[in-house]
Design an enzyme around this catalytic site. Structure first.
Site, PDB file in Angstrom:
ATOM      1  CG  ASP A   1      -1.705   1.240   1.391  1.00 54.03           C
ATOM      2  OD1 ASP A   1      -2.321   1.660   0.401  1.00 54.03           O
ATOM      3  OD2 ASP A   1      -1.704   1.811   2.505  1.00 54.03           O
TER       4      ASP A   1
ATOM      5  CG  ASP B   1      -3.072   1.545   6.770  1.00 57.72           C
ATOM      6  OD1 ASP B   1      -3.346   2.728   6.560  1.00 57.72           O
ATOM      7  OD2 ASP B   1      -3.851   0.615   6.466  1.00 57.72           O
TER       8      ASP B   1
ATOM      9  CG  ASP C   1      -4.624  -1.314   2.816  1.00 53.53           C
ATOM     10  OD1 ASP C   1      -5.306  -0.961   1.837  1.00 53.53           O
ATOM     11  OD2 ASP C   1      -3.664  -0.665   3.241  1.00 53.53           O
TER      12      ASP C   1
END
Length: 622
Positions: A316, A514, A518
């Site tokens: 990410d 994180d 996600d």
């Protein structure tokens, strides 16, 4: 050394002494059997007892049963010294095993010490020592120097340094002051802190970490489950083979029962699967311990196996590769100076609490005089127009996006090549320049990506919900192999599924995020890794591995720990099975004596376990 281990050392010393006496007087006196019997009982009186206990529990073919049958059989055929020697050296091996297991547990037990025993609850100005479970959200607790922080919260009074080594693996103390978040499990080093509790103990960081560690052993690697299944089939099979070896040859050939029983007993001694059953799980346990000592928590040894064969890492962007904090990264001036442009933008954004506005004011760095600001007009989605009284004159300043400039019919140069969020500044109808605000890359990300490539990771991919051009700019700067921007959480899942379809067989894909937005893609990847797990409930819940710091470079450590662990596991399996097969064949042929069988069992076990302990030893690569 534990009390139990000290007692065993004393028993073995007594056994060894009487064993030596028995060997010295064997054949010379009629009572030489007495020291052998004392030696046997001192070393292994509890082995037959454990065998009986196991049989009552339905576990017939364990190592205690094999050792009992083998030594009793040796005594029955007159091989007293070998029966005693086998038991003595078997127990020496077990002592080594026990010591190795305790050593490997040390890292985990140190981590478990983060569990607080009490909390100093502040009620009506008085401190009361209570169980952490009794503290409610909103209560105020006091943490004194040397005490563990019992619950998560916010510092409302005081300043101090915290020892977070057990949580993060970091040796440097972390500073905290009023307004800072504080996590449970850390140790207060100096000042007195008053903390307003934000989570119940069951929901606190320390409770979730302890739960994660305690449950890690429930998810076993394929190698561990294979060894467990192997032992269940292997042990009964060798008992049957030993029985056939003792009965069939004397019936069909020479009728020399004692010779073939002796061979069968040697066969039984060497067949004990201790080396595999103990050393393989111990290797994984050591790997988990090594990872935890570096601030990396794995929810099972199966993830060590997965990380060892990692070929693709998907990141990410915001909060993982970047800090998630905006910062002024570029100032382009058409009229005036950069300092003047930044000052005008800061005054223009004075009333805004948007992260972009805050970053501009932070970059300006000087105090702003509210009396210098007159009428302010904000248009949502465009920007702000302000009347400023600066340098003895009234100035009409506009700060906003390109749409605001177009609304004001202000021409903007087309050479705005910097990627990020750009604020355009004008005075009246005169364009002054632009300020670019970007999310900054984490400090150790370049080191992390180089480390992953050196560790053999073939593909580095970034997925982001940010604009594609922003993602491409970050990806290019970092040297990533693929970048996909403008993705919603569901789009990220689909993209990971596409990558999984194209994965080389036998390799794994990890997603690093994180752990908050996600969660779906963390769950979909072969291995989900959460960054900055401290204080993030979603990270602990959704991920398979939690890195307790915000350091992407820990990813390389996980891979190297996993590969070292798997190398040790494979070495132990090959060594233990190889040596045992050779000595089993030699025992059946009458070439290997029971002493060779002792080495094939105890010796191999000790060597395999000492090798397994190496999994605990890992130093961070520079």
């Amino acid at each position: 050394m534990t009390k139990k281990q000290k007692k065993m050392v004393i028993r073995l010393l007594i056994s060894a002494l009487f064993f030596a006496i028995g060997m010295l007087f064997e054949g010379r006196t009629s009572w030489y059997l007495v020291p052998f019997i004392i030696s046997y009982l001192a070393a292994g009186y509890d082995v037959p007892l454990r065998a009986v206990r196991s049989m009552k529990n339905g576990q017939l073919f364990d190592e205690n049963f094999l050792m009992s049958i083998a030594t009793f059989g040796a005594i029955a055929i007159g091989a007293m010294e070998e029966a005693v020697g086998v038991m003595l050296f078997y127990q020496i091996g077990e002592l080594f095993n026990d010591y190795a297991v305790n050593k490997s547990r040390k890292s985990i037990t140190e981590l478990m010490d983060i569990n607080p025993e009490y909390a100093n609850l502040l009620r009506d100005g008085k401190e009361e020592k209570v169980d952490p479970y009794e503290v409610e959200v909103g209560d105020t607790i006091v943490v004194k120097p040397g005490e563990k922080v019992p619950l998560d919260g916010v510092v409302i009074k005081g300043a101090s340094e915290l020892d977070t080594k057990a949580l993060t693996g970091e040796s440097m103390p972390a500073e905290v002051k009023e307004g800072n978040d504080i996590i449970s499990g850390s140790i207060n080093l100096n000042g007195v802190l008053e903390i307003q509790v934000t989570k119940l103990f069951d929901d606190s960081t320390v409770a979730k970490i302890l739960e994660l560690v305690e449950n890690a052993s429930s998810r076993k690697a394929k190698a561990e489950t294979f060894i467990t299944r192997f032992a269940r089939v292997y042990t009964p099979a060798v008992v049957v083979l030993a029985l056939l070896l003792a009965v069939i040859p004397p019936l069909l050939f020479d009728g020399n029962w004692s010779t073939w029983i002796y061979r069968a007993l040697s066969f039984l001694v060497v067949s004990c699967p201790c080396a595999l059953v103990i050393s393989v799980p111990l290797s994984f346990f050591g790997g988990l311990g090594a990872a935890s000592s570096h601030g990396i928590l794995l929810k099972g040894s199966n993830y060590l196996e997965s990380m060892a064969s990692l070929s693709t890492v998907v990141f990410d962007k915001t909060g993982t590769l970047t800090t998630g904090k905006f910062k002024v990264t570029d100032i382009e001036v058409v009229t005036g100076s950069k300092e003047e442009l930044l000052k005008l933008a800061a005054y223009g954004e004075y009333h805004s609490n948007h992260p972009i506005a805050l970053s501009v004011k932070e970059a300006y760095g000087e105090s702003l005089d509210k009396t210098m600001i007159g009428h302010v007009e904000e248009t949502a989605g465009f920007g702000i127009r302000s009347e400023l009284f600066l340098d003895g004159q009234t100035r009409e300043i506009s700060v906003g996006n390109m749409r605001l400039m177009e609304q004001l019919s202000i021409s903007v140069p087309e050479n705005q090549s910097v990627i990020g969020t750009t604020l355009y500044v004008s005075e009246g109808t005169t364009y002054l320049g632009s300020i670019t605000i970007s999310d900054t890359v984490r400090e150790d990300v370049p080191i992390a990506l180089k480390g992953l490539k050196r560790a053999g990771v073939k593909k580095l991919v970034m997925l982001t919900g940010d604009k594609p051009e922003v993602g491409q700019a970050v990806g290019k700067a970092l040297g990533l192999d693929e970048v996909h921007g403008g993705l919603l959480p569901g789009d990220k899942v689909h993209k990971v599924e596409e990558l999984l379809k194209n994965q080389p067989e036998g390799t794994m894909l990890a997603f690093v995020g994180d752990g908050i937005n996600d969660a779906p893609v963390l769950a979909r990847a072969d291995v989900g890794i959460a960054m900055g797990g401290i204080g993030s409930d979603a990270a602990v819940e959704a991920a398979d591995i939690v890195i307790m710091t915000d350091e992407p470079s820990k990813l390389t450590d996980i891979i190297l720990i996993a590969r070292k662990t798997m190398k040790i596991v494979k070495q132990n399996i090959a060594f233990a099975i190889g040596v045992k097969v050779v000595i089993l064949i030699l025992s059946a042929m009458g070439i290997a004596t029971m002493w060779a069988a002792v080495f094939g069992d105890v010796g191999v076990s000790v060597l395999a376990i000492l090798n397994a302990v190496r999994a605990l030893k890992y130093k961070t690569k520079d």
